[in-house]
Write a protein that holds these residues in place. Sequence first.
Motif, PDB file in Angstrom:
ATOM      1  N   LEU A  15      -1.715  10.963 -11.010  1.00 37.03           N
ATOM      2  CA  LEU A  15      -0.895  10.161 -10.534  1.00 37.03           C
ATOM      3  C   LEU A  15       0.121   9.683 -11.517  1.00 37.03           C
ATOM      4  CD1 LEU A  15      -3.149   7.599  -8.325  1.00 37.03           C
ATOM      5  CD2 LEU A  15      -1.761   9.695  -7.631  1.00 37.03           C
ATOM      6  N   ARG A  22       8.181  10.908  -8.390  1.00 34.48           N
ATOM      7  CA  ARG A  22       8.025  10.429  -7.082  1.00 34.48           C
ATOM      8  C   ARG A  22       8.873   9.338  -6.915  1.00 34.48           C
ATOM      9  NH1 ARG A  22       1.713   8.211  -5.861  1.00 34.48           N
ATOM     10  NH2 ARG A  22       1.650   7.269  -8.160  1.00 34.48           N
ATOM     11  N   GLY A  53      -1.765   1.253   0.765  1.00 35.53           N
ATOM     12  CA  GLY A  53      -2.532   2.021  -0.080  1.00 35.53           C
ATOM     13  C   GLY A  53      -2.222   1.942  -1.611  1.00 35.53           C
ATOM     14  N   CYS A  54      -1.966   0.877  -2.223  1.00 42.79           N
ATOM     15  CA  CYS A  54      -1.103   0.537  -3.593  1.00 42.79           C
ATOM     16  C   CYS A  54      -1.993   0.682  -4.627  1.00 42.79           C
ATOM     17  CB  CYS A  54      -0.344  -0.639  -3.519  1.00 42.79           C
ATOM     18  SG  CYS A  54      -1.732  -1.995  -3.574  1.00 42.79           S
ATOM     19  N   GLY A  55      -3.257   0.899  -4.389  1.00 44.48           N
ATOM     20  CA  GLY A  55      -4.087   1.265  -5.680  1.00 44.48           C
ATOM     21  C   GLY A  55      -4.051   0.112  -6.717  1.00 44.48           C
ATOM     22  N   ASP A  74      -3.840  -2.943  -0.002  1.00 38.24           N
ATOM     23  CA  ASP A  74      -4.857  -2.111  -0.241  1.00 38.24           C
ATOM     24  C   ASP A  74      -6.236  -2.626   0.445  1.00 38.24           C
ATOM     25  OD1 ASP A  74      -5.029   0.594  -2.547  1.00 38.24           O
ATOM     26  OD2 ASP A  74      -6.836  -0.325  -1.672  1.00 38.24           O
ATOM     27  N   ALA A  75      -6.866  -1.610   0.947  1.00 36.33           N
ATOM     28  CA  ALA A  75      -8.050  -1.699   1.889  1.00 36.33           C
ATOM     29  C   ALA A  75      -9.285  -2.053   0.824  1.00 36.33           C
ATOM     30  CB  ALA A  75      -8.524  -0.798   2.648  1.00 36.33           C
ATOM     31  N   ALA A  76      -9.110  -1.716  -0.430  1.00 41.77           N
ATOM     32  CA  ALA A  76     -10.231  -2.129  -1.539  1.00 41.77           C
ATOM     33  C   ALA A  76      -9.799  -3.302  -2.403  1.00 41.77           C
ATOM     34  CB  ALA A  76     -10.419  -0.723  -2.371  1.00 41.77           C
ATOM     35  N   ASN A  79      -9.158  -2.862  -6.159  1.00 37.86           N
ATOM     36  CA  ASN A  79      -7.861  -2.342  -6.384  1.00 37.86           C
ATOM     37  C   ASN A  79      -6.686  -3.367  -6.577  1.00 37.86           C
ATOM     38  OD1 ASN A  79      -9.246  -0.089  -6.745  1.00 37.86           O
ATOM     39  ND2 ASN A  79      -8.245   0.893  -4.882  1.00 37.86           N
ATOM     40  N   LEU A 117       1.620   6.516  -0.076  1.00 33.12           N
ATOM     41  CA  LEU A 117       1.503   7.953  -1.152  1.00 33.12           C
ATOM     42  C   LEU A 117       0.062   7.917  -1.486  1.00 33.12           C
ATOM     43  CD1 LEU A 117       4.286   6.220  -3.388  1.00 33.12           C
ATOM     44  CD2 LEU A 117       4.517   7.966  -1.449  1.00 33.12           C
ATOM     45  N   GLU A 118      -0.246   9.346  -1.121  1.00 35.12           N
ATOM     46  CA  GLU A 118      -1.847   9.764  -1.485  1.00 35.12           C
ATOM     47  C   GLU A 118      -2.877   8.954  -0.836  1.00 35.12           C
ATOM     48  OE1 GLU A 118      -1.283  12.416  -3.373  1.00 35.12           O
ATOM     49  OE2 GLU A 118       0.747  12.022  -3.683  1.00 35.12           O
ATOM     50  N   VAL A 119      -2.720   8.497   0.279  1.00 37.05           N
ATOM     51  CA  VAL A 119      -3.626   7.897   1.102  1.00 37.05           C
ATOM     52  C   VAL A 119      -4.201   8.416   2.139  1.00 37.05           C
ATOM     53  CG1 VAL A 119      -3.829   5.509   2.091  1.00 37.05           C
ATOM     54  CG2 VAL A 119      -2.351   5.792   0.450  1.00 37.05           C
ATOM     55  N   HIS A 122      -7.224  10.591   2.723  1.00 39.93           N
ATOM     56  CA  HIS A 122      -8.462   9.534   2.152  1.00 39.93           C
ATOM     57  C   HIS A 122      -9.067   8.779   3.564  1.00 39.93           C
ATOM     58  CE1 HIS A 122      -8.387  10.580  -1.893  1.00 39.93           C
ATOM     59  NE2 HIS A 122      -7.140  10.414  -1.852  1.00 39.93           N
ATOM     60  N   VAL A 123      -8.148   8.760   4.693  1.00 40.68           N
ATOM     61  CA  VAL A 123      -8.231   7.897   5.704  1.00 40.68           C
ATOM     62  C   VAL A 123      -9.291   8.650   6.960  1.00 40.68           C
ATOM     63  CG1 VAL A 123      -6.410   6.293   5.358  1.00 40.68           C
ATOM     64  CG2 VAL A 123      -6.567   7.942   7.205  1.00 40.68           C
ATOM     65  N   PHE A 129      -3.472   6.257  11.673  1.00 37.06           N
ATOM     66  CA  PHE A 129      -3.095   5.597  10.438  1.00 37.06           C
ATOM     67  C   PHE A 129      -1.435   5.769  10.351  1.00 37.06           C
ATOM     68  CE2 PHE A 129      -2.203   5.498   5.694  1.00 37.06           C
ATOM     69  CZ  PHE A 129      -2.761   4.103   5.575  1.00 37.06           C
TER      70      PHE A 129
HETATM   71  C1  LIG Z   1      -5.604   7.995  -4.450  1.00 36.52           C
HETATM   72  S1  LIG Z   1      -5.176   6.272  -4.159  1.00 36.52           S
HETATM   73  C2  LIG Z   1      -3.393   5.950  -4.158  1.00 36.52           C
HETATM   74  C3  LIG Z   1      -2.777   4.916  -4.763  1.00 36.52           C
HETATM   75  C4  LIG Z   1      -1.416   4.779  -4.955  1.00 36.52           C
HETATM   76  N1  LIG Z   1      -0.826   4.883  -3.656  1.00 36.52           N
HETATM   77  C5  LIG Z   1      -0.823   5.720  -5.920  1.00 36.52           C
HETATM   78  O1  LIG Z   1      -0.349   6.851  -5.417  1.00 36.52           O
HETATM   79  O2  LIG Z   1      -0.598   5.607  -6.998  1.00 36.52           O
HETATM   80  C6  LIG Z   1      -5.618   5.755  -2.613  1.00 36.52           C
HETATM   81  C7  LIG Z   1      -5.742   4.356  -2.339  1.00 36.52           C
HETATM   82  O3  LIG Z   1      -5.626   4.228  -0.708  1.00 36.52           O
HETATM   83  C8  LIG Z   1      -6.422   3.023  -0.488  1.00 36.52           C
HETATM   84  N2  LIG Z   1      -6.900   3.264   1.037  1.00 36.52           N
HETATM   85  C9  LIG Z   1      -7.565   4.155   1.520  1.00 36.52           C
HETATM   86  N3  LIG Z   1      -7.608   3.817   2.855  1.00 36.52           N
HETATM   87  C10 LIG Z   1      -6.689   2.765   3.103  1.00 36.52           C
HETATM   88  C11 LIG Z   1      -6.282   2.275   4.320  1.00 36.52           C
HETATM   89  N4  LIG Z   1      -6.739   2.609   5.506  1.00 36.52           N
HETATM   90  N5  LIG Z   1      -5.641   0.930   4.389  1.00 36.52           N
HETATM   91  C12 LIG Z   1      -5.001   0.662   3.251  1.00 36.52           C
HETATM   92  N6  LIG Z   1      -5.425   1.008   1.730  1.00 36.52           N
HETATM   93  C13 LIG Z   1      -6.062   2.539   1.946  1.00 36.52           C
HETATM   94  C14 LIG Z   1      -7.540   3.228  -1.416  1.00 36.52           C
HETATM   95  O4  LIG Z   1      -8.532   1.917  -1.491  1.00 36.52           O
HETATM   96  C15 LIG Z   1      -6.859   3.500  -2.484  1.00 36.52           C
HETATM   97  O5  LIG Z   1      -6.552   2.671  -3.318  1.00 36.52           O
END
Ligand SMILES: C[S@@+](CC[C@H](N)C(=O)[O-])C[C@H]1O[C@@H](n2cnc3c(N)ncnc32)[C@H](O)[C@@H]1O
Length: 229
Positions: A15, A22, A53-55, A74-76, A79, A117-119, A122-123, A129
Amino acid sequence: MADEWWDPRGKFRPLHKFNPVRLAYIRDTACRAFGRDPKAPEPLKGLRLLDIGCGGGLVSEPIARLGAEVVGADAAERNVKTAAAHAARTGVAVDYRHTTAEALAAAGETFDIVLNLEVVEHVENPAAFLETCAGLVRPGGLTVVATLNRTTKAFALAIVGAEYVLRWLPRGTHEWSKFLKPEEVERPLTSAGLEVFDRRGVSFNPLLDEWRLSKDMAVNYMIAARRPA
Ligand SMILES: C[S@@+](CC[C@H](N)C(=O)[O-])C[C@H]1O[C@@H](n2cnc3c(N)ncnc32)[C@H](O)[C@@H]1O
Ligand SMILES: [Mg+2]
């Protein structure tokens, strides 16, 4: 924890490596869409932006420095705490929230720019979404979605290369079957009323050890879409 996300040689190294590419793309695309000067000190001033999904905030923070009013969601929870701790240290104002796109949509929130971005890879249900996230874009606003393509080349580079050979990412970070073809990203965006206006590959050049924008969308790519005013 903040150190892990923000360590350029740590777990989130890829990243960091493509962050400059980016960020420049987001800045330039937003400046073109909103008639701003990308060389101004705060070109995105007054624009409300969601980084879903700001991580750890690797994008939220530099974008807030460009003047945007940034909500990082972010859902976590872990993070969000990491991101907030880092921003407190650097003195950058970002509204970090432990929440989901669905909850923001239910609350009726809208944004000039939605970064995704990059989310999506993973969902659980990427189409739903993406539709929800598209609903957060105001008329005249835009979204940028970045993810990985479900191709043999992406399997070779993003899974075998990045996780097993180069060890840029911990094994199991990505599941190839969850990668999305560009049309699978575009379909839910357009059914939610957005118009796709740009598609870019983001490619790694091993000789220069550098990422750049390219026409090759076979591995990493970004899609920009807008909601008509
Ligand atoms: C690979 S990281 C990307 C972080 C950041 N967007 C970046 O590109 O630097 C993916 C992130 O998406 C979050 N995430 C996954 N599913 C999500 C959802 N449904 N809603 C919000 N965040 C989510 C995860 O917790 C994680 O922090
Ligand atoms: Mg990913």
